[in-house]
Design an enzyme around this catalytic site. Structure first.
Site, PDB file in Angstrom:
ATOM      1  N   TYR A 298     -21.436  -4.776  -2.155  1.00 10.62           N
ATOM      2  CA  TYR A 298     -21.431  -5.433  -3.491  1.00 10.62           C
ATOM      3  C   TYR A 298     -22.817  -5.686  -3.718  1.00 10.62           C
ATOM      4  O   TYR A 298     -23.193  -5.883  -4.752  1.00 10.62           O
ATOM      5  CB  TYR A 298     -20.462  -6.457  -3.806  1.00 10.62           C
TER       6      TYR A 298
ATOM      7  N   LYS B 180      -9.306  -0.452  10.064  1.00 11.12           N
ATOM      8  CA  LYS B 180      -9.091  -1.600   9.064  1.00 11.12           C
ATOM      9  C   LYS B 180      -8.433  -2.750   9.301  1.00 11.12           C
ATOM     10  O   LYS B 180      -7.150  -2.548   9.782  1.00 11.12           O
ATOM     11  CB  LYS B 180      -8.735  -0.861   7.751  1.00 11.12           C
TER      12      LYS B 180
ATOM     13  N   SER C 180     -15.607  -8.244   0.256  1.00  7.96           N
ATOM     14  CA  SER C 180     -15.761  -9.267  -0.711  1.00  7.96           C
ATOM     15  C   SER C 180     -15.885 -10.639  -0.188  1.00  7.96           C
ATOM     16  O   SER C 180     -16.785 -11.584  -0.659  1.00  7.96           O
ATOM     17  CB  SER C 180     -14.422  -9.234  -1.396  1.00  7.96           C
TER      18      SER C 180
ATOM     19  N   LYS D 209     -13.926  -1.906   8.823  1.00  7.38           N
ATOM     20  CA  LYS D 209     -13.727  -2.806   7.634  1.00  7.38           C
ATOM     21  C   LYS D 209     -12.756  -4.049   8.045  1.00  7.38           C
ATOM     22  O   LYS D 209     -11.852  -3.854   8.755  1.00  7.38           O
ATOM     23  CB  LYS D 209     -12.789  -2.204   6.326  1.00  7.38           C
TER      24      LYS D 209
ATOM     25  N   CYS E 180       0.777  -1.139   0.074  1.00  6.32           N
ATOM     26  CA  CYS E 180       0.029  -0.136   0.059  1.00  6.32           C
ATOM     27  C   CYS E 180       0.819   1.233   0.000  1.00  6.32           C
ATOM     28  O   CYS E 180       0.252   2.439   0.419  1.00  6.32           O
ATOM     29  CB  CYS E 180      -0.789  -0.018   1.288  1.00  6.32           C
TER      30      CYS E 180
END
Length: 323
Positions: free
Chosen positions: A312, A194, A273, A247, A127
């Site tokens: 999603y 996160k 996901s 998250k 990252c």
């Protein structure tokens, strides 16, 4: 005398009138993944119904999003060429900058959030800029290029930026950079808590962002750490974040509630996901009522304290809400 709770459950209209938690299309943020080319719409095998799309297909998808009443998307870019510092993310001709201009020109009312990170743009999949001595990411060097990336997003029309790399000091750095360059009204949604999670597996297929070595545990959070998770979000609030985020979401409902009880800021969750893929797999196996379980899951995020949900499932949920 015992209390008759069922008095308020017998009538359907009354049940609706006293419902404590509701889900609306305006709560939903839909992730989109843009790739180079034309006419590209490639379904991800681990995430049925999720696609890598070229910009022309992204624009068609945005039409669908607007039709359904979804107010916001979050945009991820997968460039044609990757290098050690993610140069495409630092260019006005890069995939995100180009896509931003096109989307905002055609859909000015759509709130476009940009994921601000480098894992999709680097050839090593981490990252930011590497600290080779310690086989991790160099925090402060990554802050410098993150500030440059934020200005690219701002100049090209982002309505909100969402830094996801979990670099210490990122919110303070971006807020100062944006303010100094005339973007003091551009909000920051921080990936403030996160976790280094196994639930991200399918995302790495769609974003092509798997690390080429090691993992991200030296900068993302340990899933066992509750107090550190709370502290991370409160630190980002103090540095100037406008919206906080947890998250993943499903295994962290306690953290969502903990943070919600300690902040007055809006709180977003990312329904990631792996969570999505599990429901799709269970539906394919015929072991759940997919629509009911999906909606119950999204309501659970709201009940735990989320104001916004990146998911999603957004288009499916919006269709159900319209019905």
């Amino acid at each position: 005398m015992f209390k008759r709770f069922r008095r308020l459950r017998i009538n359907q209209n009354l049940r609706q009138m006293i419902k404590e938690t509701t889900l609306n299309t305006s709560d939903l943020i839909y992730p989109l993944f843009v790739v180079p080319g034309n006419g590209v719409k490639k379904e991800i095998s681990s995430m049925p119904g999720v696609f890598q799309m070229s910009l022309d297909e992204i624009l068609k998808e945005c039409e669908d999003v607007v039709r359904l009443g979804i107010k916001s998307i979050i945009l991820f870019g997968i460039p044609a060429t990757k290098d050690s510092i993610g140069s495409d993310a630092l260019s006005d001709d890069g995939i995100i900058a180009t896509s931003l201009r096109a989307i905002k020109a055609k859909f000015p009312e759509l709130l476009v959030i940009t994921d601000l990170c480098f894992c999709e743009y680097t050839d090593h999949g981490h990252c930011g800029i590497l600290d080779h001595a310690h086989e991790t990411v160099d925090n402060d060097a990554t802050l410098e290029i993150s500030a440059k990336q934020a200005l690219i997003h701002a100049k090209n029309g982002a309505d909100m930026i969402a830094p996801s790399g979990m670099m210490d000091g990122i919110i303070e750095t971006l807020r100062a950079t944006l303010d100094e360059n005339g973007y003091e009204n551009l909000p920051i949604m921080s990936y403030s808590t996160k976790f280094a999670s196994a639930y991200y597996g399918p995302f790495r297929d769609v974003a092509e962002s798997a690390p080429s070595f090691g993992d991200r545990r030296s900068y993302q959070m340990d899933s066992a750490n509750r107090l550190e998770a709370i502290n991370e979000s409160l630190q980002d609030e103090a540095q100037g974040a406008d919206i906080l985020m947890v998250k993943p979401a499903l295994a962290y409902l306690d953290i969502i509630r903990d943070i919600k009880e300690r902040t007055l800021l809006p709180l977003c969750v990312y329904n990631v996901s792996g969570e999505y893929a599990m429901l799709k797999a269970a539906a394919k196996a015929g072991v759940i009522d997919y629509e009911r379980v999906m909606m119950e899951t999204l309501i659970g995020f709201k009940r735990a304290g989320a104001s916004l949900i990146i998911t999603y499932h957004a288009k499916e949920a919006a269709e159900i809400l319209k019905r």
